[in-house]
Design a protein around this motif. Sequence first.
Motif, PDB file in Angstrom:
ATOM      1  N   LEU A   3      34.329  44.621  46.741  1.00 30.07           N
ATOM      2  CA  LEU A   3      35.553  43.840  46.602  1.00 30.07           C
ATOM      3  C   LEU A   3      36.620  44.560  45.788  1.00 30.07           C
ATOM      4  N   PRO A   4      37.875  44.544  46.249  1.00 29.43           N
ATOM      5  CA  PRO A   4      38.992  44.966  45.395  1.00 29.43           C
ATOM      6  C   PRO A   4      39.056  44.042  44.179  1.00 29.43           C
ATOM      7  N   ALA A   5      39.707  44.501  43.125  1.00 23.02           N
ATOM      8  CA  ALA A   5      39.732  43.740  41.877  1.00 23.02           C
ATOM      9  C   ALA A   5      40.312  42.341  42.063  1.00 23.02           C
ATOM     10  N   ASP A   6      41.382  42.208  42.863  1.00 25.07           N
ATOM     11  CA  ASP A   6      41.984  40.889  43.025  1.00 25.07           C
ATOM     12  C   ASP A   6      41.058  39.937  43.774  1.00 25.07           C
ATOM     13  N   ALA A   7      40.304  40.463  44.748  1.00 20.90           N
ATOM     14  CA  ALA A   7      39.356  39.625  45.485  1.00 20.90           C
ATOM     15  C   ALA A   7      38.197  39.211  44.595  1.00 20.90           C
ATOM     16  N   ALA A   8      37.725  40.133  43.755  1.00 22.78           N
ATOM     17  CA  ALA A   8      36.641  39.810  42.822  1.00 22.78           C
ATOM     18  C   ALA A   8      37.081  38.737  41.835  1.00 22.78           C
ATOM     19  N   GLU A   9      38.318  38.848  41.369  1.00 22.45           N
ATOM     20  CA  GLU A   9      38.841  37.858  40.431  1.00 22.45           C
ATOM     21  C   GLU A   9      38.953  36.488  41.093  1.00 22.45           C
ATOM     22  N   ARG A  10      39.439  36.440  42.325  1.00 20.31           N
ATOM     23  CA  ARG A  10      39.538  35.157  43.032  1.00 20.31           C
ATOM     24  C   ARG A  10      38.164  34.539  43.234  1.00 20.31           C
ATOM     25  N   LEU A  11      37.198  35.357  43.554  1.00 21.06           N
ATOM     26  CA  LEU A  11      35.844  34.861  43.785  1.00 21.06           C
ATOM     27  C   LEU A  11      35.283  34.212  42.523  1.00 21.06           C
ATOM     28  N   LEU A  12      35.357  34.930  41.391  1.00 11.94           N
ATOM     29  CA  LEU A  12      34.800  34.378  40.157  1.00 11.94           C
ATOM     30  C   LEU A  12      35.591  33.168  39.673  1.00 11.94           C
ATOM     31  N   THR A  13      36.892  33.168  39.904  1.00 12.36           N
ATOM     32  CA  THR A  13      37.700  31.996  39.529  1.00 12.36           C
ATOM     33  C   THR A  13      37.245  30.763  40.307  1.00 12.36           C
ATOM     34  N   THR A  14      37.010  30.943  41.594  1.00  7.64           N
ATOM     35  CA  THR A  14      36.553  29.816  42.422  1.00  7.64           C
ATOM     36  C   THR A  14      35.177  29.342  41.996  1.00  7.64           C
ATOM     37  N   VAL A  15      34.273  30.292  41.739  1.00  9.90           N
ATOM     38  CA  VAL A  15      32.935  29.921  41.267  1.00  9.90           C
ATOM     39  C   VAL A  15      33.038  29.130  39.970  1.00  9.90           C
ATOM     40  N   HIS A  16      33.867  29.597  39.055  1.00  6.72           N
ATOM     41  CA  HIS A  16      34.032  28.903  37.773  1.00  6.72           C
ATOM     42  C   HIS A  16      34.535  27.481  37.984  1.00  6.72           C
ATOM     43  N   GLU A  17      35.517  27.332  38.863  1.00  3.12           N
ATOM     44  CA  GLU A  17      36.095  26.005  39.100  1.00  3.12           C
ATOM     45  C   GLU A  17      35.114  25.060  39.780  1.00  3.12           C
ATOM     46  N   LEU A  18      34.179  25.592  40.551  1.00  3.91           N
ATOM     47  CA  LEU A  18      33.209  24.767  41.267  1.00  3.91           C
ATOM     48  C   LEU A  18      31.941  24.499  40.455  1.00  3.91           C
ATOM     49  N   SER A  19      31.843  25.091  39.278  1.00  4.96           N
ATOM     50  CA  SER A  19      30.588  25.037  38.515  1.00  4.96           C
ATOM     51  C   SER A  19      30.620  23.968  37.432  1.00  4.96           C
ATOM     52  N   ALA A  20      29.663  23.067  37.494  1.00  7.40           N
ATOM     53  CA  ALA A  20      29.471  22.085  36.425  1.00  7.40           C
ATOM     54  C   ALA A  20      28.792  22.770  35.243  1.00  7.40           C
ATOM     55  N   PRO A  21      28.923  22.205  34.038  1.00 10.50           N
ATOM     56  CA  PRO A  21      28.197  22.765  32.891  1.00 10.50           C
ATOM     57  C   PRO A  21      26.706  22.876  33.191  1.00 10.50           C
ATOM     58  N   GLY A  22      26.095  23.965  32.739  1.00 15.37           N
ATOM     59  CA  GLY A  22      24.693  24.209  33.028  1.00 15.37           C
ATOM     60  C   GLY A  22      24.472  25.064  34.256  1.00 15.37           C
TER      61      GLY A  22
END
Length: 295
Positions: A188-207
């Motif tokens: 992944l290019p850096a911007d795609a990697a950042e979008r991916l982790l941002t989405t994962v973070h937003e979809l992740s409940a605590p734990g």
Amino acid sequence: MAYELRDWDIVSGVGITALGVAAARAVETSRDDALVRDPYAAEFVRAAESPVPMPTGAGDVAHDEHCWSLMSVFLGLRSRFLDEYLLDSCAEPAGASGTRQIVLLAAGLDSRTFRLPWPEDAVVYEVDQPRVLEFKDDVLARSGAEPGCTRRAVPVDLRDDWAAALRGSGFDPGAPTSWLAEGLMPYLPADAAERLLTTVHELSAPGSTIAVEYLPGAGSALADSSVASRLTGLGIDLASLLSDADYDPSARLAERGWAVDEVTAEQLAERYGRSFDDDLAELAGNGRYLTARKR
């Protein structure tokens, strides 16, 4: 780069790397002291009719074919560690139920849904290109494979709105999730990697937890002519597929409040009693595996 292609299958673009991973797992599976047993890996390779010759067992690898021998060790270590991560995340620590929602990002020919001993109430979501999942489903069906838990395929390009597709398949962002990004971040290019982790973070409940493989400096290593020449035995132009982005997922997750641990491929080799040959050891030994938990 190949990541810009659309709708690749298992023998084109980045898709062929998933087939190469399956071939390496098939080689490792055939060894007496295998770190991972994947009964479907060789079937994927046989069914693909790849234009690039790939082994289906250790017997197909000549003694002087260092590339496939190294890849089988590397993939054995990676698969074993990430198998353990997923099963540990589903365990029941301190009387609390472990996660029961698992998402495999760019699942490729990952057969964990079928080969690991999941809790009966676990749900595994496999996210990848439609044609990759179609091929995978066909081979598994002909092999008589049965998932060890509820399996939900999510055919979507990760550059599209995969979060909506995931929710549409029943994913609950309010429940803790175990995420896996194996063999994905290095492409992944850096911007795609950042979008991916941002989405994962937003979809992740605590734990929630995540495991990410990344290869810092892979582009530089592949630019070295001696390393590149020794990789020709794979028949895959990795240099054209891997990103040269300097992106640190460990730091980015920590900034978002995740508790992060990290281990190197060399440390895993010591843990599991394996070693790398001198050939390509610099490239393989540079592998990093982070695991993180959202506070």
